[in-house]
Design an enzyme around this catalytic site. Structure first.
Site, PDB file in Angstrom:
ATOM      1  N   SER A  34      27.394  46.444  24.949  1.00  0.00           N
ATOM      2  CA  SER A  34      27.548  44.999  25.052  1.00  0.00           C
ATOM      3  C   SER A  34      26.969  44.505  26.380  1.00  0.00           C
ATOM      4  CB  SER A  34      29.027  44.634  24.894  1.00  0.00           C
ATOM      5  OG  SER A  34      29.199  43.252  24.730  1.00  0.00           O
ATOM      6  N   ASP A  77      27.558  44.323  13.583  1.00  0.00           N
ATOM      7  CA  ASP A  77      27.775  43.503  14.781  1.00  0.00           C
ATOM      8  C   ASP A  77      27.298  42.072  14.534  1.00  0.00           C
ATOM      9  OD1 ASP A  77      27.880  42.430  17.386  1.00  0.00           O
ATOM     10  OD2 ASP A  77      27.288  44.327  18.293  1.00  0.00           O
ATOM     11  N   HIS A  96      31.201  44.551  16.365  1.00  0.00           N
ATOM     12  CA  HIS A  96      30.903  44.757  17.784  1.00  0.00           C
ATOM     13  C   HIS A  96      31.979  45.605  18.453  1.00  0.00           C
ATOM     14  CE1 HIS A  96      28.911  43.786  21.546  1.00  0.00           C
ATOM     15  NE2 HIS A  96      30.081  43.437  22.072  1.00  0.00           N
TER      16      HIS A  96
END
Length: 350
Positions: free
Chosen positions: A141, A295, A324
């Site tokens: 991320s 995601d 995610h």
């Protein structure tokens, strides 16, 4: 400056604070006496060529990296590597809005970019640990955003790169969604322009923020298949209250906003006048691009489009319905895939 017991050695330790001095920021501000919270695992070898850097993601700290990704027999094995997990600025452990004294803290904390984090990390690893190369930079991320920044900014230093569930240039859609996370917090009257007395004053904003993370952080399939029951929650309400709300409600609103602002503006093409192809073309590291298949923040297609611009890169999507937040490690199959890819990447000559 306010106290928050969540950001402590008891919850997130052990880590050490390293003062890297004043950090002049890309947006023009200065963090005076910038401190980075660092956790290390394993030992640096004599050649100093076994160092792995892990930058942290939004809301995460070095503790979750240790718990989910590092261990004997794993790809990130402290018996083989010297692993450096650095908590990003604004994480709550490193210099952050809530732990910076007045007048520069809380709502007055300066704007920080991904590049500022990476410059600070570079100063730390070169001056404190004497490193001139990194065997691997890996992060998920916002950690992936920092991984890309490392590989573009310091191409000769980064031998391998593994951005997981993140992009080199944030998309308009992701920028807009992150803006709704920001609005959820700042719209709470208790936020008081960033000068609240306690995170508890912004409770409603933090809970709205948590529910929006539930919407986008997981996936449609996650909820269709009631995956939360497999994780030990009896109902959707139980999951929202006792996982999502419990996770975010203890955090500092200004710290989250600091991270959100730089997340929105992550973009390595700042180095090349907006030319993403030219920026990613600078990368010399062996690179495995690893999106999560479900995601919604950083979709596979967005990651794949960037992968095509990186020399000597491979595309290794992770199959999971956890979206995610498969990064959290609740899907053992996703973790096994990540471990397998990282093991292969580390075995390659760089």
């Amino acid at each position: 400056m306010i106290e928050n017991s969540y950001y402590s050695q008891e919850v997130h330790g052990p880590y050490e604070l390293h003062d890297i001095g004043n950090l002049e920021l890309e947006e023009g501000g200065t963090i005076r006496g910038c401190k980075l919270a660092v956790a290390t695992f394993g030992s640096l070898n004599a050649a100093k060529d076994n160092a792995i850097l892990i930058p942290t993601w939004y809301s995460g700290t070095s503790k979750i990296m240790e718990q989910v990704y590092i261990g004997k027999g794993r790809a990130l094995d402290p018996d083989k590597y010297f692993i450096i997990a650095i908590n990003q600025i604004g994480s709550g452990l490193s210099t952050s809005p809530h732990n910076t004294p007045a007048p520069g803290g809380m709502g007055n904390f300066p704007r920080v970019r991904i590049g500022d984090d990476v410059r600070a990390q570079h100063k730390l690893v070169t001056e404190t640990f004497g490193l001139d190369s990194l065997a691997l930079v890996v992060g998920g991320s916002m950690g992936a955003q920092q991984t890309y920044e490392w590989a573009v900014r310091y191409p000769d230093m980064v031998k391998r790169a593994a951005p997981i569930a993140g992009t080199a240039k944030n998309t308009v859609h992701d920028f807009l969604f992150t803006e709704t996370l920001v609005d959820a917090i700042t719209a709470d009257p208790g936020f008081a322009g960033g000068f609240y007395k306690s995170s508890e004053d912004v409770r409603e904003g933090l809970l709205r923020h948590a529910k929006m993370w539930a919407v986008m952080g997981w996936s449609t399939e996650f909820f269709q298949q009631q995956r939360y029951k497999a994780l030990g929650f009896s109902s959707l309400d139980d999951f929202i209250i006792n996982f999502m709300n419990a996770y975010f409600a203890v955090m500092d609103p200004n710290d989250l906003l600091c991270m959100a602002w730089k997340w929105q503006r992550g973009d390595v093409s700042r180095h090349t006048g907006g030319d993403l192809r030219a920026a990613l073309g600078r990368i010399r590291a062996l690179t495995f691009v690893m999106p999560m298949s479900s995601d919604m923040f950083f979709p596979v297609a967005d990651c794949q489009a960037e992968w095509r611009l990186i020399p000597n890169a491979e595309f290794r999507p992770i199959e999971t319905i956890d979206g995610h937040l498969a990064l959290f490690g609740a899907d053992p199959n996703a973790l096994a895939q990540i471990d397998r890819h990282l093991t292969e990447l580390l075995a390659r000559e760089a």
